[in-house]
Design a protein around this motif. Structure first.
Motif, PDB file in Angstrom:
ATOM      1  N   ASN A  58     -10.058  -4.264  -3.132  1.00 13.71           N
ATOM      2  CA  ASN A  58      -9.522  -3.675  -1.711  1.00 13.71           C
ATOM      3  C   ASN A  58      -9.182  -2.179  -1.991  1.00 13.71           C
ATOM      4  O   ASN A  58      -7.937  -1.973  -2.385  1.00 13.71           O
ATOM      5  CB  ASN A  58      -8.522  -4.465  -0.903  1.00 13.71           C
ATOM      6  CG  ASN A  58      -8.109  -3.861   0.456  1.00 13.71           C
ATOM      7  OD1 ASN A  58      -8.869  -2.646   0.780  1.00 13.71           O
ATOM      8  ND2 ASN A  58      -7.174  -4.349   0.976  1.00 13.71           N
ATOM      9  N   GLN A  59     -10.060  -1.351  -1.935  1.00 12.32           N
ATOM     10  CA  GLN A  59      -9.633   0.042  -2.292  1.00 12.32           C
ATOM     11  C   GLN A  59      -8.466   0.629  -1.423  1.00 12.32           C
ATOM     12  O   GLN A  59      -7.924   1.439  -1.684  1.00 12.32           O
ATOM     13  CB  GLN A  59     -10.720   1.002  -2.440  1.00 12.32           C
ATOM     14  CG  GLN A  59     -11.934   0.597  -3.394  1.00 12.32           C
ATOM     15  CD  GLN A  59     -13.385   1.037  -3.249  1.00 12.32           C
ATOM     16  OE1 GLN A  59     -13.863   1.408  -1.950  1.00 12.32           O
ATOM     17  NE2 GLN A  59     -14.083   1.627  -4.209  1.00 12.32           N
ATOM     18  N   ASN A  60      -8.699   0.373  -0.204  1.00 10.80           N
ATOM     19  CA  ASN A  60      -7.701   0.875   0.887  1.00 10.80           C
ATOM     20  C   ASN A  60      -6.299   0.501   0.609  1.00 10.80           C
ATOM     21  O   ASN A  60      -5.472   1.251   1.186  1.00 10.80           O
ATOM     22  CB  ASN A  60      -8.195   0.410   2.432  1.00 10.80           C
ATOM     23  CG  ASN A  60      -9.536   0.982   2.841  1.00 10.80           C
ATOM     24  OD1 ASN A  60      -9.793   1.934   2.054  1.00 10.80           O
ATOM     25  ND2 ASN A  60     -10.046   0.529   3.709  1.00 10.80           N
ATOM     26  N   ALA A  61      -6.243  -0.695  -0.225  1.00 12.53           N
ATOM     27  CA  ALA A  61      -4.769  -1.127  -0.314  1.00 12.53           C
ATOM     28  C   ALA A  61      -4.294  -0.043  -1.575  1.00 12.53           C
ATOM     29  O   ALA A  61      -2.933   0.108  -1.321  1.00 12.53           O
ATOM     30  CB  ALA A  61      -4.499  -2.599  -0.758  1.00 12.53           C
ATOM     31  N   TYR A  62      -4.704   0.633  -1.906  1.00 13.22           N
ATOM     32  CA  TYR A  62      -4.376   1.428  -3.114  1.00 13.22           C
ATOM     33  C   TYR A  62      -4.338   3.048  -2.698  1.00 13.22           C
ATOM     34  O   TYR A  62      -3.614   3.843  -3.310  1.00 13.22           O
ATOM     35  CB  TYR A  62      -5.149   1.728  -4.371  1.00 13.22           C
ATOM     36  CG  TYR A  62      -5.192   0.097  -5.102  1.00 13.22           C
ATOM     37  CD1 TYR A  62      -4.082   0.005  -6.063  1.00 13.22           C
ATOM     38  CD2 TYR A  62      -6.048  -0.836  -4.841  1.00 13.22           C
ATOM     39  CE1 TYR A  62      -3.910  -1.148  -6.870  1.00 13.22           C
ATOM     40  CE2 TYR A  62      -5.839  -2.202  -5.636  1.00 13.22           C
ATOM     41  CZ  TYR A  62      -4.934  -2.293  -6.392  1.00 13.22           C
ATOM     42  OH  TYR A  62      -4.641  -3.459  -7.000  1.00 13.22           O
ATOM     43  N   PHE A  63      -4.679   3.356  -1.369  1.00 12.20           N
ATOM     44  CA  PHE A  63      -4.805   4.460  -0.945  1.00 12.20           C
ATOM     45  C   PHE A  63      -3.575   4.768  -0.209  1.00 12.20           C
ATOM     46  O   PHE A  63      -3.103   3.835   0.658  1.00 12.20           O
ATOM     47  CB  PHE A  63      -5.811   4.696   0.094  1.00 12.20           C
ATOM     48  CG  PHE A  63      -6.153   6.373   0.529  1.00 12.20           C
ATOM     49  CD1 PHE A  63      -6.608   7.464  -0.658  1.00 12.20           C
ATOM     50  CD2 PHE A  63      -5.781   6.548   1.668  1.00 12.20           C
ATOM     51  CE1 PHE A  63      -6.769   8.714  -0.215  1.00 12.20           C
ATOM     52  CE2 PHE A  63      -5.972   7.935   2.080  1.00 12.20           C
ATOM     53  CZ  PHE A  63      -6.438   8.983   1.101  1.00 12.20           C
ATOM     54  N   ILE A  64      -2.798   6.054  -0.434  1.00 10.21           N
ATOM     55  CA  ILE A  64      -1.503   6.524   0.203  1.00 10.21           C
ATOM     56  C   ILE A  64      -1.662   7.453   1.246  1.00 10.21           C
ATOM     57  O   ILE A  64      -2.151   8.700   0.731  1.00 10.21           O
ATOM     58  CB  ILE A  64      -0.471   6.731  -0.622  1.00 10.21           C
ATOM     59  CG1 ILE A  64      -0.309   5.491  -1.738  1.00 10.21           C
ATOM     60  CG2 ILE A  64       0.913   7.021   0.125  1.00 10.21           C
ATOM     61  CD1 ILE A  64      -0.451   5.803  -2.847  1.00 10.21           C
ATOM     62  N   HIS A  65      -1.880   7.427   2.584  1.00 13.07           N
ATOM     63  CA  HIS A  65      -2.498   8.454   3.611  1.00 13.07           C
ATOM     64  C   HIS A  65      -1.536   9.634   3.307  1.00 13.07           C
ATOM     65  O   HIS A  65      -1.917  10.559   3.542  1.00 13.07           O
ATOM     66  CB  HIS A  65      -2.236   7.964   4.888  1.00 13.07           C
ATOM     67  CG  HIS A  65      -3.738   6.873   4.967  1.00 13.07           C
ATOM     68  ND1 HIS A  65      -4.996   7.251   5.155  1.00 13.07           N
ATOM     69  CD2 HIS A  65      -3.675   5.347   5.037  1.00 13.07           C
ATOM     70  CE1 HIS A  65      -5.795   5.972   4.961  1.00 13.07           C
ATOM     71  NE2 HIS A  65      -4.889   5.186   4.945  1.00 13.07           N
ATOM     72  N   ARG A  66       0.076   9.323   3.311  1.00 20.09           N
ATOM     73  CA  ARG A  66       0.893  10.445   3.320  1.00 20.09           C
ATOM     74  C   ARG A  66       0.828  11.295   2.399  1.00 20.09           C
ATOM     75  O   ARG A  66       0.980  12.351   2.261  1.00 20.09           O
ATOM     76  CB  ARG A  66       2.198  10.051   3.762  1.00 20.09           C
ATOM     77  CG  ARG A  66       2.921   9.294   2.258  1.00 20.09           C
ATOM     78  CD  ARG A  66       4.348   8.961   2.983  1.00 20.09           C
ATOM     79  NE  ARG A  66       4.887   8.275   1.517  1.00 20.09           N
ATOM     80  CZ  ARG A  66       4.654   7.156   1.006  1.00 20.09           C
ATOM     81  NH1 ARG A  66       3.788   6.255   1.677  1.00 20.09           N
ATOM     82  NH2 ARG A  66       5.184   6.541  -0.017  1.00 20.09           N
ATOM     83  N   LYS A  67       0.155  10.778   1.180  1.00 19.74           N
ATOM     84  CA  LYS A  67       0.090  11.593  -0.252  1.00 19.74           C
ATOM     85  C   LYS A  67      -1.404  11.975  -0.216  1.00 19.74           C
ATOM     86  O   LYS A  67      -1.722  12.621  -1.442  1.00 19.74           O
ATOM     87  CB  LYS A  67       0.581  11.062  -1.375  1.00 19.74           C
ATOM     88  CG  LYS A  67       2.164  10.712  -1.168  1.00 19.74           C
ATOM     89  CD  LYS A  67       2.726  10.212  -2.321  1.00 19.74           C
ATOM     90  CE  LYS A  67       4.166   9.985  -2.151  1.00 19.74           C
ATOM     91  NZ  LYS A  67       4.981   9.666  -3.281  1.00 19.74           N
ATOM     92  N   ASP A  68      -2.266  11.597   0.324  1.00 20.13           N
ATOM     93  CA  ASP A  68      -3.857  11.637   0.288  1.00 20.13           C
ATOM     94  C   ASP A  68      -4.236  11.221  -1.353  1.00 20.13           C
ATOM     95  O   ASP A  68      -5.062  12.112  -1.780  1.00 20.13           O
ATOM     96  CB  ASP A  68      -4.207  13.112   0.790  1.00 20.13           C
ATOM     97  CG  ASP A  68      -5.478  13.309   0.843  1.00 20.13           C
ATOM     98  OD1 ASP A  68      -6.300  12.223   1.434  1.00 20.13           O
ATOM     99  OD2 ASP A  68      -5.895  14.462   0.866  1.00 20.13           O
ATOM    100  N   LYS A  69      -3.813  10.283  -1.697  1.00 21.46           N
ATOM    101  CA  LYS A  69      -4.208   9.905  -3.147  1.00 21.46           C
ATOM    102  C   LYS A  69      -4.332   8.349  -3.124  1.00 21.46           C
ATOM    103  O   LYS A  69      -3.506   7.764  -2.428  1.00 21.46           O
ATOM    104  CB  LYS A  69      -3.565  10.617  -4.135  1.00 21.46           C
ATOM    105  CG  LYS A  69      -1.886   9.860  -4.089  1.00 21.46           C
ATOM    106  CD  LYS A  69      -1.181  10.936  -5.308  1.00 21.46           C
ATOM    107  CE  LYS A  69       0.163  10.693  -5.111  1.00 21.46           C
ATOM    108  NZ  LYS A  69       0.969  11.481  -6.129  1.00 21.46           N
TER     109      LYS A  69
END
Length: 184
Positions: A58-69
């Protein structure tokens, strides 16, 4: 060393043998502060859609939106000398610090009251206040008693912030995105 401190050491070492190493020196900042707790996200490259075994990641679980990384969350406790006494990196980057703490064996035990009174862990506002968790007051007015408490509490919590900074500065691999194999 008192019975309460000895009981705490026994509890922590029983929960995570070989990982938690609290010493009497860990208690010097506040007489009953066990350590400072916080979380940090280590940047990583985008995980592949599938790991080497063919399992879907699940790639989205590792994505932090507030840091864009993409990132991997590390929750840790350190003593007043900025030495890590416990850490956990088993959670994805977009998980909240408190949720990651509560999901660990040590965190769930302490949240259930396993840490004897009057000992406590000092944490920032990302964590919930509890009998064994001290966090700053929310929206304290300047000059109020709550504001004074927040100042003292942040001074005692600063060790973990410095420890993370020293860790990243010392180990250059943390200056850039981590690359790792994806296996469970």
């Amino acid at each position: 060393m008192g019975r309460c401190r000895h009981a705490l050491l026994s509890l922590c070492t029983a929960l995570l043998p070989g990982v938690v190493t609290l010493t009497p020196a860990s208690f010097r900042v506040c007489p009953f502060q066990v350590g400072a707790l916080d979380g940090v996200v280590f940047q990583m490259k985008k995980p592949p859609f599938k790991d080497r075994r063919g399992n879907i990641v699940n790639q989205n679980a590792y994505f932090i939106h507030r840091k864009d990384k993409f990132g991997l969350l590390c929750v840790a406790i350190c003593d007043y000398k900025r030495r890590f006494t416990w850490w956990d990196m088993s959670h994805v980057g977009n998980m909240h610090d408190w949720m990651a703490w509560a999901a660990t064996p040590l965190g769930s035990a302490i949240n259930e009251g396993a840490l004897p009174h009057p000992y406590f862990i000092n944490a920032d506002s990302a964590f919930s206040v509890g009998p064994n968790m001290m966090v700053p007051f929310w929206c304290a007015r300047h000059g109020s008693a709550e504001d004074s408490w927040n100042y003292v509490q942040s001074q005692n919590r600063m060790a973990i912030e410095c420890a993370f900074g020293m860790l990243v500065r010392r180990w250059g691999i943390l200056w850039r995105s981590l690359e790792m194999q994806w296996e469970k």
